[in-house]
Design a protein around this motif. Structure first.
Motif, mmCIF file in Angstrom:
data_model
loop_
_atom_site.group_PDB
_atom_site.id
_atom_site.type_symbol
_atom_site.label_atom_id
_atom_site.label_comp_id
_atom_site.label_asym_id
_atom_site.label_seq_id
_atom_site.Cartn_x
_atom_site.Cartn_y
_atom_site.Cartn_z
ATOM 1 N N GLN A 202 0.835 -1.212 0.000
ATOM 2 C CA GLN A 202 0.000 0.000 0.000
ATOM 3 C C GLN A 202 0.867 1.259 0.000
ATOM 4 O O GLN A 202 0.601 2.215 -0.719
ATOM 5 C CB GLN A 202 -0.882 0.044 1.247
ATOM 6 N N GLN B 228 1.079 4.171 -2.957
ATOM 7 C CA GLN B 228 0.804 5.595 -2.680
ATOM 8 C C GLN B 228 2.011 6.474 -3.014
ATOM 9 O O GLN B 228 1.863 7.593 -3.490
ATOM 10 C CB GLN B 228 0.419 5.801 -1.207
ATOM 11 N N ASN C 10 1.920 6.952 -6.667
ATOM 12 C CA ASN C 10 0.854 7.911 -7.018
ATOM 13 C C ASN C 10 1.226 9.349 -6.708
ATOM 14 O O ASN C 10 0.709 10.274 -7.310
ATOM 15 C CB ASN C 10 -0.440 7.623 -6.221
ATOM 16 N N SER D 238 -5.327 1.459 5.055
ATOM 17 C CA SER D 238 -5.649 2.056 3.768
ATOM 18 C C SER D 238 -6.404 3.378 3.930
ATOM 19 O O SER D 238 -6.051 4.396 3.333
ATOM 20 C CB SER D 238 -6.461 1.037 2.955
ATOM 21 N N GLU E 166 -4.820 7.086 3.118
ATOM 22 C CA GLU E 166 -5.468 7.872 2.072
ATOM 23 C C GLU E 166 -5.973 9.207 2.619
ATOM 24 O O GLU E 166 -5.764 10.254 2.019
ATOM 25 C CB GLU E 166 -6.630 7.066 1.511
ATOM 26 N N GLN E 167 -6.619 9.145 3.770
ATOM 27 C CA GLN E 167 -7.154 10.385 4.367
ATOM 28 C C GLN E 167 -6.029 11.353 4.712
ATOM 29 O O GLN E 167 -6.184 12.561 4.583
ATOM 30 C CB GLN E 167 -7.933 10.072 5.651
ATOM 31 N N ASP F 169 -4.820 12.971 1.594
ATOM 32 C CA ASP F 169 -5.854 13.913 1.129
ATOM 33 C C ASP F 169 -5.790 15.249 1.852
ATOM 34 O O ASP F 169 -6.188 16.271 1.311
ATOM 35 C CB ASP F 169 -7.259 13.326 1.361
#
Ligand code: BLA
Length: 231
Positions: free
Chosen positions: A8, A12, A15, A165, A169-170, A173
């Motif tokens: 993971q 990221q 990305n 995850s 992600e949060q 963000d």
């Protein structure tokens, strides 16, 4: 163990346009004399994060560790992401600690940047624990919503992947949602990052474990030159 968490992280980093930073050979991978314990480390730099470090300690059926920290640029007052996940072979227990580690403890800052962790805790009651032992001061660089799991590995496996995850992600963000600093100026931010590294270098119980496995010299270099470089 914990390979899915590493996957993971790597996806990221890709990305988010991560650039790999070359480490000294002795940090990239290091073995105990009998090779029963192997530590591997990775370091990345990203446009929005000055340092993203990852550590895997593989002690086979004895001990497994996954540790990662993301430091935002000095221009951003966002919290530091901190993750420490350990599996102890002797007890078959997992300790997982995940937090958006706040630079300051004002109510406004904590609500702005850390309170979304409360939603994860509500969704995964097993990870609802916030009680810390006395290794760290819970009011220093930890949020009131720090996610802690202590318990059987079986109960936590799937949830840990899911939680990690959402948690990751949060956090990433936040950099799109909260673009303007409200609480700290650049100088204060840098001072807080230095304080974080000093505090963590002082409190992290990992040093005893590393000294045991890899000796004092390597451990001192590892803390100064990889884990907490501003200490
Ligand atoms: C606890 N972390 C621990 C413990 C060990 C490590 C041995 C004590 C275990 C126990 O209480 O049974 C080990 N820490 C490591 C290792 C590394 C490491 C091997 O950093 C390798 C790099 N620790 C962090 C970060 C956080 C963190 C970034 O490094 C932030 C989330 C938290 N670790 C943390 C906390 C505890 C802990 C809060 C104590 C948990 C408690 O008080 O209950």
């Amino acid at each position: 163990m914990f390979n899915t968490l590493l996957d993971q992280v790597n996806s990221q980093i890709k990305n988010n346009s991560g650039k790999s930073i070359k480490l000294a050979n002795e940090f990239e991978e290091h073995h105990t004399k009998d090779s029963k314990y192997i530590i591997k480390n990775w370091l990345w730099e990203l446009p929005k994060y000055r340092k993203w470090r990852i550590t895997r300690l593989d002690g086979g059926k004895r001990l497994q560790v996954f540790n990662t920290v993301i430091y935002p640029q000095f221009e951003s007052e966002l919290p530091i992401l901190g993750v420490d996940i350990l599996w102890f072979g002797s007890s078959k227990k997992i300790l997982a600690v995940l937090d958006y580690q706040p630079l300051i403890q004002t109510k406004e800052y904590l609500n702005e940047y850390c309170s979304i962790l409360g939603e994860i805790k509500n969704e995964f009651p097993l990870f609802g624990n916030t009680g810390m032992k006395n290794l760290y001061d819970s009011k220093k660089f930890f949020s009131p919503w720090v996610i802690i799991y202590r318990g059987e590995e079986n109960n936590s496996d799937n949830d840990l992947d899911k939680i990690f995850s959402i948690f990751l992600e949060q956090y990433l963000d936040l950099n799109n949602l909260k673009v303007k600093n409200k609480f700290l100026n650049n100088l204060q931010i840098k001072e807080k990052h230095i304080e974080y590294d000093k505090y963590s270098a002082d409190k992290d119980p990992a040093d005893k474990l590393f000294i045991n496995f890899f000796g004092v010299d390597w451990t001192e270099k590892f803390i100064k030159n990889f884990l907490f470089t501003l200490s």
